[in-house]
Motif scaffolding. Structure first.
Motif, mmCIF file in Angstrom:
data_model
loop_
_atom_site.group_PDB
_atom_site.id
_atom_site.type_symbol
_atom_site.label_atom_id
_atom_site.label_comp_id
_atom_site.label_asym_id
_atom_site.label_seq_id
_atom_site.Cartn_x
_atom_site.Cartn_y
_atom_site.Cartn_z
ATOM 1 N N GLN A 262 0.815 -1.220 0.000
ATOM 2 C CA GLN A 262 0.000 0.000 0.000
ATOM 3 C C GLN A 262 0.844 1.263 0.000
ATOM 4 O O GLN A 262 0.376 2.321 -0.413
ATOM 5 C CB GLN A 262 -0.920 0.031 1.241
ATOM 6 C CG GLN A 262 -2.068 -0.940 1.203
ATOM 7 C CD GLN A 262 -3.157 -0.562 0.219
ATOM 8 O OE1 GLN A 262 -3.132 0.510 -0.367
ATOM 9 N NE2 GLN A 262 -4.092 -1.471 0.001
ATOM 10 N N LYS B 182 4.498 2.973 -6.478
ATOM 11 C CA LYS B 182 3.630 2.805 -7.640
ATOM 12 C C LYS B 182 2.138 2.861 -7.274
ATOM 13 O O LYS B 182 1.292 2.797 -8.156
ATOM 14 C CB LYS B 182 3.949 1.484 -8.351
ATOM 15 C CG LYS B 182 5.236 1.552 -9.155
ATOM 16 C CD LYS B 182 5.661 0.222 -9.725
ATOM 17 C CE LYS B 182 6.092 -0.784 -8.681
ATOM 18 N NZ LYS B 182 7.168 -0.340 -7.781
ATOM 19 N N VAL B 183 1.843 2.984 -5.978
ATOM 20 C CA VAL B 183 0.452 3.141 -5.568
ATOM 21 C C VAL B 183 -0.020 4.550 -5.941
ATOM 22 O O VAL B 183 0.621 5.522 -5.617
ATOM 23 C CB VAL B 183 0.297 2.921 -4.044
ATOM 24 C CG1 VAL B 183 -1.094 3.325 -3.589
ATOM 25 C CG2 VAL B 183 0.579 1.476 -3.693
ATOM 26 N N THR B 184 -1.104 4.652 -6.672
ATOM 27 C CA THR B 184 -1.667 5.954 -7.037
ATOM 28 C C THR B 184 -3.097 6.011 -6.524
ATOM 29 O O THR B 184 -3.898 5.127 -6.822
ATOM 30 C CB THR B 184 -1.674 6.134 -8.565
ATOM 31 O OG1 THR B 184 -0.357 5.907 -9.045
ATOM 32 C CG2 THR B 184 -2.104 7.538 -8.942
ATOM 33 N N ASP B 185 -3.405 7.047 -5.760
ATOM 34 C CA ASP B 185 -4.757 7.212 -5.241
ATOM 35 C C ASP B 185 -5.276 5.926 -4.598
ATOM 36 O O ASP B 185 -6.431 5.537 -4.789
ATOM 37 C CB ASP B 185 -5.702 7.666 -6.361
ATOM 38 C CG ASP B 185 -5.259 9.022 -6.908
ATOM 39 O OD1 ASP B 185 -4.608 9.772 -6.158
ATOM 40 O OD2 ASP B 185 -5.560 9.320 -8.064
ATOM 41 N N GLY B 186 -4.408 5.246 -3.851
ATOM 42 C CA GLY B 186 -4.832 4.086 -3.071
ATOM 43 C C GLY B 186 -4.925 2.782 -3.838
ATOM 44 O O GLY B 186 -5.178 1.733 -3.248
ATOM 45 N N LYS C 187 -5.070 13.566 -5.356
ATOM 46 C CA LYS C 187 -6.132 13.573 -4.351
ATOM 47 C C LYS C 187 -5.582 13.656 -2.936
ATOM 48 O O LYS C 187 -6.260 13.289 -1.966
ATOM 49 C CB LYS C 187 -6.980 12.306 -4.496
ATOM 50 C CG LYS C 187 -7.745 12.291 -5.817
ATOM 51 C CD LYS C 187 -8.657 11.101 -5.917
ATOM 52 C CE LYS C 187 -9.508 11.243 -7.178
ATOM 53 N NZ LYS C 187 -10.539 10.207 -7.243
ATOM 54 N N GLN C 188 -4.321 14.048 -2.812
ATOM 55 C CA GLN C 188 -3.720 14.184 -1.490
ATOM 56 C C GLN C 188 -2.974 15.517 -1.412
ATOM 57 O O GLN C 188 -2.330 15.931 -2.384
ATOM 58 C CB GLN C 188 -2.727 13.045 -1.240
ATOM 59 C CG GLN C 188 -3.371 11.660 -1.157
ATOM 60 C CD GLN C 188 -2.324 10.587 -0.957
ATOM 61 O OE1 GLN C 188 -1.362 10.504 -1.721
ATOM 62 N NE2 GLN C 188 -2.504 9.765 0.058
ATOM 63 N N ARG D 113 0.568 7.858 4.309
ATOM 64 C CA ARG D 113 0.521 7.140 3.023
ATOM 65 C C ARG D 113 0.324 8.051 1.820
ATOM 66 O O ARG D 113 -0.507 7.792 0.931
ATOM 67 C CB ARG D 113 -0.583 6.089 3.050
ATOM 68 C CG ARG D 113 -0.358 5.120 4.190
ATOM 69 C CD ARG D 113 -1.028 3.813 3.966
ATOM 70 N NE ARG D 113 -0.482 2.837 4.916
ATOM 71 C CZ ARG D 113 -0.882 1.589 5.020
ATOM 72 N NH1 ARG D 113 -1.808 1.152 4.205
ATOM 73 N NH2 ARG D 113 -0.342 0.778 5.894
ATOM 74 N N ASN E 203 1.201 9.394 -1.690
ATOM 75 C CA ASN E 203 1.857 8.776 -2.839
ATOM 76 C C ASN E 203 2.451 9.843 -3.756
ATOM 77 O O ASN E 203 2.468 11.036 -3.433
ATOM 78 C CB ASN E 203 0.880 7.844 -3.563
ATOM 79 C CG ASN E 203 -0.316 8.590 -4.109
ATOM 80 O OD1 ASN E 203 -0.167 9.592 -4.793
ATOM 81 N ND2 ASN E 203 -1.510 8.107 -3.804
ATOM 82 N N ARG E 204 2.936 9.396 -4.880
ATOM 83 C CA ARG E 204 3.623 10.268 -5.837
ATOM 84 C C ARG E 204 2.790 11.404 -6.387
ATOM 85 O O ARG E 204 3.320 12.329 -6.987
ATOM 86 C CB ARG E 204 4.010 9.427 -7.049
ATOM 87 C CG ARG E 204 5.342 8.839 -6.953
ATOM 88 C CD ARG E 204 5.629 8.127 -8.254
ATOM 89 N NE ARG E 204 6.693 7.184 -8.009
ATOM 90 C CZ ARG E 204 7.102 6.305 -8.896
ATOM 91 N NH1 ARG E 204 6.532 6.239 -10.075
ATOM 92 N NH2 ARG E 204 8.076 5.498 -8.599
ATOM 93 N N THR E 205 1.473 11.297 -6.267
ATOM 94 C CA THR E 205 0.622 12.340 -6.836
ATOM 95 C C THR E 205 0.251 13.394 -5.791
ATOM 96 O O THR E 205 -0.546 14.278 -6.067
ATOM 97 C CB THR E 205 -0.680 11.743 -7.413
ATOM 98 O OG1 THR E 205 -1.468 11.222 -6.334
ATOM 99 C CG2 THR E 205 -0.383 10.632 -8.395
ATOM 100 N N GLN F 191 9.846 10.450 -2.705
ATOM 101 C CA GLN F 191 9.599 9.560 -3.844
ATOM 102 C C GLN F 191 10.233 10.114 -5.124
ATOM 103 O O GLN F 191 9.690 9.963 -6.214
ATOM 104 C CB GLN F 191 8.092 9.326 -4.006
ATOM 105 C CG GLN F 191 7.486 8.799 -2.702
ATOM 106 C CD GLN F 191 6.305 7.887 -2.932
ATOM 107 O OE1 GLN F 191 6.043 7.442 -4.035
ATOM 108 N NE2 GLN F 191 5.597 7.553 -1.857
#
Lengths: 369, 369
Positions: free
Chosen positions: A327, A331-335, B39-40, B99, B101-103, B126
Motif C-alpha cells: 500500500q 507505484k500506488v496511485t490514489d490508493g 487527491k492528497q 501514506r 503517494n507520488r501524486t 519519492q
C-alpha cells in the motif's frame, strides 16, 4: 592488457552519457579523465570494496595530472542497512570539511547501495554536483548504476527519499565480479532475467541456455549479459527518464520484493533475492489471470532456481503483511495498487486490473510454501 | 472582498508557473484547486503561522470538493535553527505515515524556512512530488518562494544541501504581512533593496522615496514592491534557472551575509539582516575598487538604515572569520572567492577580480565599527 571494451550511450539529450563495459577498466584513468571537469574529486566506497579497489582508482586519478587536483576518499560501512539519510550526511560532512565546491565530482565505487547514496549526495550537495558510477557488483552493473535513480531508504519504505540525477559516465569493470560472493552474483542475475522477462524474449532463452557459464563468470558471457541488460535499460530510460510510463516496467517483481525487504529489514534478504521471489509471484499472478501458461511459469521458476535464487518469500510473511507494505509502494496511485505483470514471456504491462482475490491467492500460495 | 490581484508568470518552459499577488488570497481556494492534480495534500507550516492561517487554508482546501480528497497538515517548530535534514525527515515521516503517494501536493505555508524545507521535501519525496508556495513573510514573498531553490543548512554551511525544484504556483497574500514582526519586515526589505541595487535603479530611487510607506504597510506600496521584486527575480531565474551565470547576481550581499549567519548560529541574525550588512560590505568594496562613488555608498547606507537594517556585521566578527566562512561558500570555484559587486547603482557583476587587500580592508572596516 584489457579485453575489448564496449560503449553504450544512454540517450537523454543534454544529460546523455556513456556506459563503458570491459575488463580492467578500473585501471584506465583516462576514461575518468574525460568526464571530470573541475579540480576536485571524492571517491565514495565501502569497507568491503576499499581494500580491493580503492587504491587502484586513486592511483589512476593521481595519474591524471590535473593542476591543483584534489582527490579525497570516504569509506562507508557496507550494507543496505546503512542506506539512509544519516549515512548520506557523512558524505556531506566530508565534502564540506574538505571544502569541495560546486565543480567537484563524486565517484561511486561499489554496489548499488554506494551508487544510490553517492548519487543522491551528488544530487543534493550544493543543489547538484557531477558524479561517476563505478559499479562493482553485477546487480549495480546491470541495473542501479544506469538511469539516474538515486536515493535512500526510510524506516517506512524503500527508496522513499531521492532524486533523478544522471551520472557523467558509468565505468563497468567485469573483473570486479571475481571478488563478488556467489550469493550476490545470483542476486545480480535476477535483474538480468528481469530484462528478458519484460522486454527481451531472446535474452530469456539465451539465459536458459547459458546460466551455468554466467555463474562461472565466463568472460564473454558475462560481458554479453551486462551489455544486453544495460542496452535494454538504457532504451527504456531514454524513452521515459522520470518514470511517467514505460519505465515502471523495470519494477517488475519489485513491488513484492520491496515488501519482503521492508518486512525483513533491509539487507537480510539481498535486493536481487527479493526481486527474484517477487518475479516468481508476479509470474504466478500473471498465470492466474490467464496471461502466462503453466509452462511459462515453470520455465521462469527453473531459471530462477538455476540462478541460485529463491522462488518464494520468507516463510513467516503472510498475505496481509505483503498487502500492508504494498500500500505504501511508490507505484500506488490514489490508493490503488499497480503491479507489473507479464502478458507473455518477454512482454510486461503495468496494471491495476488483476482482481484483489487473485492477488490474495498468489500471496497465500507464497506464504504457504 | 479582495483587492485586485496581479499575476506574474515565471517562464521556465514546461516548468513555468504563476505567482499570484493580492490581498486575501489565502481564502481563495479556487486558486489552489487549479494547481492540485492528485487527491492528497499536505500543508506544512510552523507553530507561529499555524494559529494564524492554517485553519483558513485547510477550510479552503476542504471547500474544493475533490472526491476522496485527503488533506493533512504538519506543524513544525519555527525558526532558521530548525532548517536542517532532521526536520525535513519529520516531513518524510508524516508523508509516509499518512501514506502519501507520488501524486500528492505539499503546500508550504510560512516564511522562507518553511518554503525551503517543504520544497526540498517535495523534491526528494519519492524522487519528486508537486508543491505550492504560500509565503507569509515579506522575505519569502519577494525572494525565496520564487525560483525553485530549496534546501537546508548544514552545521558547516548554509543551504549546502538541496535541490532545484519549481513549485506549481506561488500564492502571495499581502494581508499576511499584518502579523509580521517589524524586524522581519525590515529583513524582507533588504531583498527588495537588493533588486534595486543589482538590476533596477528606478526601484532603488522609488524605495528611497517610499520607504516609510512600506514600513507602514501601505497596501498599494507593498503590492508594488512585491510585484517589482518578483518580476525582477522571475526574469533573472528564467534566464538562468540553475545558476550557471546571471542568477548568481541574486546573491548580492549574500556571501558576506552567509558568513555572518554561519558564525552567529542560524537565526540569531535574520537572513535579511545579514544580507543587509552584506550589501553594505559589498558596496564598501565596490567603492574601494573605484566603481561606486562615496555618495552612492552613502545612499545605500541611508536606505538600509531607513529600512531598519544593520550597516555592519556583528562586532565580535573579525576579517579572518569572514574569510574562513567565505572559503566554503557555494560561489567559491577552485578555491577562488567570487563576489557580486556593484559597477554602478543598479548594475551588478560577478567577479573574483577585486584584490585580496581591498577585501581585507572592507572586512577590517566592518569589524572595527
Amino acid at each position: 592488457m584489457t579485453s575489448p571494451q564496449q560503449t553504450l550511450i544512454v540517450d537523454l539529450g543534454d544529460r546523455s552519457y556513456p556506459i563503458y563495459i570491459g575488463s580492467g577498466l578500473l585501471q584506465q584513468s583516462a576514461l575518468l579523465g574525460q568526464h571530470i571537469t573541475g579540480k576536485q574529486v571524492m571517491v565514495v566506497t565501502n569497507s568491503t570494496i576499499a581494500p580491493l579497489y580503492l587504491q587502484t582508482v586513486l592511483d589512476g586519478l593521481k595519474g591524471l595530472k590535473i593542476e591543483g587536483f584534489q582527490v579525497d576518499s570516504l569509506v562507508l560501512e557496507d550494507g543496505e542497512k546503512h542506506k539512509h539519510l544519516d549515512t548520506v550526511n557523512l558524505i556531506f560532512d566530508h565534502l564540506l570539511r574538505q571544502r569541495h565546491n560546486r565543480t567537484t565530482t563524486l565517484i561511486a565505487l561499489g554496489g548499488g547501495v554506494i551508487g544510490d547514496m553517492t548519487g543522491y549526495a551528488a544530487a543534493a550537495y550544493q543543489r547538484g554536483v557531477n558524479f561517476i558510477q563505478m559499479p562493482t557488483t553485477l546487480l549495480s552493473q546491470v541495473d542501479s548504476s544506469v538511469g539516474g535513480k538515486t536515493g535512500v531508504n526510510h524506516p517506512l519504505g524503500k527508496n522513499m527519499i531521492g532524486a533523478f540525477h544522471q551520472p557523467q559516465c558509468v565505468v563497468i569493470d567485469t573483473e570486479s565480479l571475481k571478488t563478488l560472493p556467489p550469493r550476490e552474483l545470483s542476486a545480480g542475475l535476477a535483474e538480468v532475467i528481469k530484462y528478458g522477462l519484460i522486454a527481451q524474449p531472446d535474452l530469456f532463452v539465451w539465459l536458459e541456455q547459458n546460466i551455468e557459464q554466467l555463474r562461472q563468470l565466463a568472460p564473454q558471457f558475462i560481458s554479453q549479459a551486462i551489455y544486453q541488460s544495460c542496452e535494454c535499460k538504457a532504451r527504456i530510460v531514454a524513452a521515459d527518464e522520470r518514470e511517467q510510463g514505460v519505465r515502471a516496467l523495470l519494477n517488475f517483481g519489485h513491488t513484492f520484493g520491496h515488501a519482503i525487504e521492508t518486512e525483513m529489514g533491509y539487507g537480510n534478504w539481498l535486493h536481487g533475492e527479493a526481486v527474484g521471489a517477487g518475479m516468481a509471484m508476479a509470474a504466478d499472478l500473471s498465470y492466474r489471470l490467464g496471461w502466462l501458461t503453466k509452462l511459462d511459469v515453470q520455465r521462469i521458476q527453473d531459471l530462477l532456481t538455476a540462478s541460485g535464487l529463491p522462488l518464494w518469500g520468507p516463510e513467516q510473511m503472510h498475505a496481509i503483511t505483503y498487502l500492508q507494505h504494498m500500500q505504501v509502494d511508490k507505484k500506488v496511485t490514489d490508493g490503488t495498487i499497480r503491479l507489473i505483470l507479464l502478458q507473455h514471456l518477454g512482454e510486461a504491462v503495468v496494471t491495476s486490473d488483476f482482481g484483489h482475490e487473485l492477488l490474495q491467492q498468489t500471496l497465500q500460495q507464497c506464504s504457504d510454501i
